[in-house]
Design a protein around this motif. Structure first.
Motif, mmCIF file in Angstrom:
data_model
loop_
_atom_site.group_PDB
_atom_site.id
_atom_site.type_symbol
_atom_site.label_atom_id
_atom_site.label_comp_id
_atom_site.label_asym_id
_atom_site.label_seq_id
_atom_site.Cartn_x
_atom_site.Cartn_y
_atom_site.Cartn_z
ATOM 1 N N VAL A 37 0.683 -1.368 -0.019
ATOM 2 C CA VAL A 37 0.061 0.121 -0.083
ATOM 3 C C VAL A 37 0.897 1.310 -0.077
ATOM 4 N N TYR A 38 2.121 1.188 0.664
ATOM 5 C CA TYR A 38 2.878 2.174 0.609
ATOM 6 C C TYR A 38 3.906 2.314 -0.600
ATOM 7 N N ASN A 39 3.818 1.393 -1.581
ATOM 8 C CA ASN A 39 4.629 1.074 -2.689
ATOM 9 C C ASN A 39 6.022 1.010 -2.227
ATOM 10 N N GLY A 40 6.349 0.136 -1.341
ATOM 11 C CA GLY A 40 7.688 -0.088 -0.720
ATOM 12 C C GLY A 40 8.424 1.264 -0.108
ATOM 13 N N GLY A 41 7.376 1.943 0.402
ATOM 14 C CA GLY A 41 8.101 3.113 1.168
ATOM 15 C C GLY A 41 8.154 4.447 0.218
ATOM 16 N N LYS A 42 7.579 4.342 -0.763
ATOM 17 C CA LYS A 42 7.674 5.484 -1.762
ATOM 18 C C LYS A 42 6.265 6.505 -1.738
ATOM 19 N N GLU A 43 5.357 5.907 -1.037
ATOM 20 C CA GLU A 43 4.046 6.615 -0.717
ATOM 21 C C GLU A 43 4.024 7.295 0.500
ATOM 22 N N VAL A 44 3.291 8.320 0.687
ATOM 23 C CA VAL A 44 3.022 8.731 2.124
ATOM 24 C C VAL A 44 1.591 8.257 2.473
ATOM 25 N N CYS A 45 1.457 8.381 3.723
ATOM 26 C CA CYS A 45 0.216 7.609 4.380
ATOM 27 C C CYS A 45 -1.033 8.742 3.991
ATOM 28 N N LEU A 46 -2.126 8.295 3.700
ATOM 29 C CA LEU A 46 -3.365 9.156 3.401
ATOM 30 C C LEU A 46 -3.786 9.698 4.629
ATOM 31 N N TYR A 47 -3.824 9.077 5.664
ATOM 32 C CA TYR A 47 -4.200 9.274 7.188
ATOM 33 C C TYR A 47 -3.348 10.834 7.405
ATOM 34 N N ARG A 48 -1.993 10.726 7.256
ATOM 35 C CA ARG A 48 -1.238 11.933 7.577
ATOM 36 C C ARG A 48 -1.500 12.890 6.577
ATOM 37 N N SER A 49 -1.689 12.636 5.292
ATOM 38 C CA SER A 49 -1.801 13.656 4.438
ATOM 39 C C SER A 49 -3.302 14.489 4.671
ATOM 40 N N LEU A 50 -4.036 13.809 5.308
ATOM 41 C CA LEU A 50 -5.450 14.388 5.354
ATOM 42 C C LEU A 50 -5.599 14.876 6.886
ATOM 43 N N SER A 51 -4.664 14.748 7.756
ATOM 44 C CA SER A 51 -4.482 15.198 9.021
ATOM 45 C C SER A 51 -4.189 16.465 9.157
ATOM 46 N N MET A 52 -4.141 17.226 8.284
ATOM 47 C CA MET A 52 -3.503 18.711 8.180
ATOM 48 C C MET A 52 -4.885 19.535 7.802
ATOM 49 N N ASP A 53 -4.644 20.709 8.568
ATOM 50 C CA ASP A 53 -5.633 21.831 8.304
ATOM 51 C C ASP A 53 -7.030 21.525 8.251
ATOM 52 N N THR A 54 -7.818 21.573 7.121
ATOM 53 C CA THR A 54 -9.256 21.447 6.957
ATOM 54 C C THR A 54 -9.524 19.894 7.063
ATOM 55 N N GLU B 147 -9.268 8.869 12.784
ATOM 56 C CA GLU B 147 -9.136 8.193 14.029
ATOM 57 C C GLU B 147 -9.465 6.810 14.062
ATOM 58 N N GLN B 148 -10.846 6.413 13.566
ATOM 59 C CA GLN B 148 -11.494 5.187 13.243
ATOM 60 C C GLN B 148 -10.322 4.269 12.668
ATOM 61 N N GLY B 149 -9.794 4.683 11.411
ATOM 62 C CA GLY B 149 -8.862 4.120 10.671
ATOM 63 C C GLY B 149 -7.732 3.646 11.554
ATOM 64 N N ILE B 150 -7.211 4.542 12.138
ATOM 65 C CA ILE B 150 -5.749 4.583 12.957
ATOM 66 C C ILE B 150 -6.077 3.437 14.106
ATOM 67 N N ASN B 151 -7.508 3.613 14.834
ATOM 68 C CA ASN B 151 -7.507 2.623 15.899
ATOM 69 C C ASN B 151 -7.674 1.374 15.334
ATOM 70 N N GLN B 152 -8.378 1.225 14.283
ATOM 71 C CA GLN B 152 -8.433 -0.107 13.813
ATOM 72 C C GLN B 152 -7.183 -0.844 13.421
ATOM 73 N N TRP B 153 -6.129 -0.161 12.987
ATOM 74 C CA TRP B 153 -4.767 -0.501 12.579
ATOM 75 C C TRP B 153 -4.136 -0.892 14.156
ATOM 76 N N LEU B 154 -4.215 -0.068 14.834
ATOM 77 C CA LEU B 154 -3.698 -0.481 16.331
ATOM 78 C C LEU B 154 -4.267 -1.502 17.111
ATOM 79 N N ALA B 155 -5.509 -1.657 16.747
ATOM 80 C CA ALA B 155 -6.159 -2.853 17.480
ATOM 81 C C ALA B 155 -5.767 -4.078 16.766
ATOM 82 N N ALA B 156 -5.347 -4.099 15.550
ATOM 83 C CA ALA B 156 -4.891 -5.128 14.883
ATOM 84 C C ALA B 156 -3.461 -5.692 15.536
ATOM 85 N N PHE B 157 -2.427 -4.571 15.718
ATOM 86 C CA PHE B 157 -1.209 -5.079 16.115
ATOM 87 C C PHE B 157 -1.424 -5.316 17.693
#
Length: 187
Positions: free
Chosen positions: A95-112, A122-132
């Protein structure tokens, strides 16, 4: 003249690529249309709510991806924890193209973006955390350690993506995935 058909997945991947690169505020309708292969009118036909509706759809798509490729994989008790982790880390690499792509959550967590989509992020991150956390518990870590390792893994993946982008090398990301694997399997 025949109208080109664009699958929902192709369209969402195109939208996601722009939101990853530009965030919500920086993404223009022209860029979104170009990335999807659709005309602006066709894009508005599919998303009458405009850019906000497009972003909601991309976040829903990403939530489904996280659920299927991270959460379901790491919580699959039919597989050994090491096998689950390998599969999830391979999915993260994809999903991160071997480290070449940035995270969608990071990109959308700025400003508006955060003001409009903070709950979904937050829901997406919490699901990620729950899995780990579930993986940590499968490895017999106590609750506190499982939670701490899950958060650390998320922080390290995000940080390594930033560092990989800034240094124009995927090594930080690849090394982070190896470190996470060693931490879960050799601890």
């Amino acid at each position: 003249m025949r109208i080109a058909k664009v699958s929902d997945q192709e369209m969402l991947n195109g939208l996601m690529s722009v939101f990853r690169a530009k965030g919500y505020d920086g993404a223009s309708l022209n860029e979104l249309a170009e990335a999807t292969g659709l005309k602006k009118a066709s894009l508005y036909h599919r998303f009458p709510g405009g850019k906000k509706e497009m972003t909601d759809a991309v976040l829903d798509y990403m939530e489904g991806w996280v659920h299927g490729q991270i959460y379901a994989v790491l919580t699959d008790t039919g597989k050994h924890p090491a096998q689950r982790l390998d599969e999830a880390l391979n999915n993260l690499s994809a999903v991160y193209n071997g480290g070449k792509e940035v995270c969608l959550y990071r990109s959308l967590s700025m400003d508006t973006g955060m003001a409009l989509f903070g709950e979904k992020i937050e829901q997406g991150i919490n699901q990620w955390l729950a899995a780990f956390v579930a993986l940590g518990k499968a490895q017999k870590f106590d609750d506190a350690k499982a939670e701490a390792l899950a958060k650390q893994a998320f922080i390290e993946v995000q940080g390594s993506l930033v560092l990989s982008k800034a240094m124009d090398t995927t090594e930080p990301f690849k090394n982070t995935l190896k470190t996470i694997k060693e931490r879960y399997i050799n601890t």
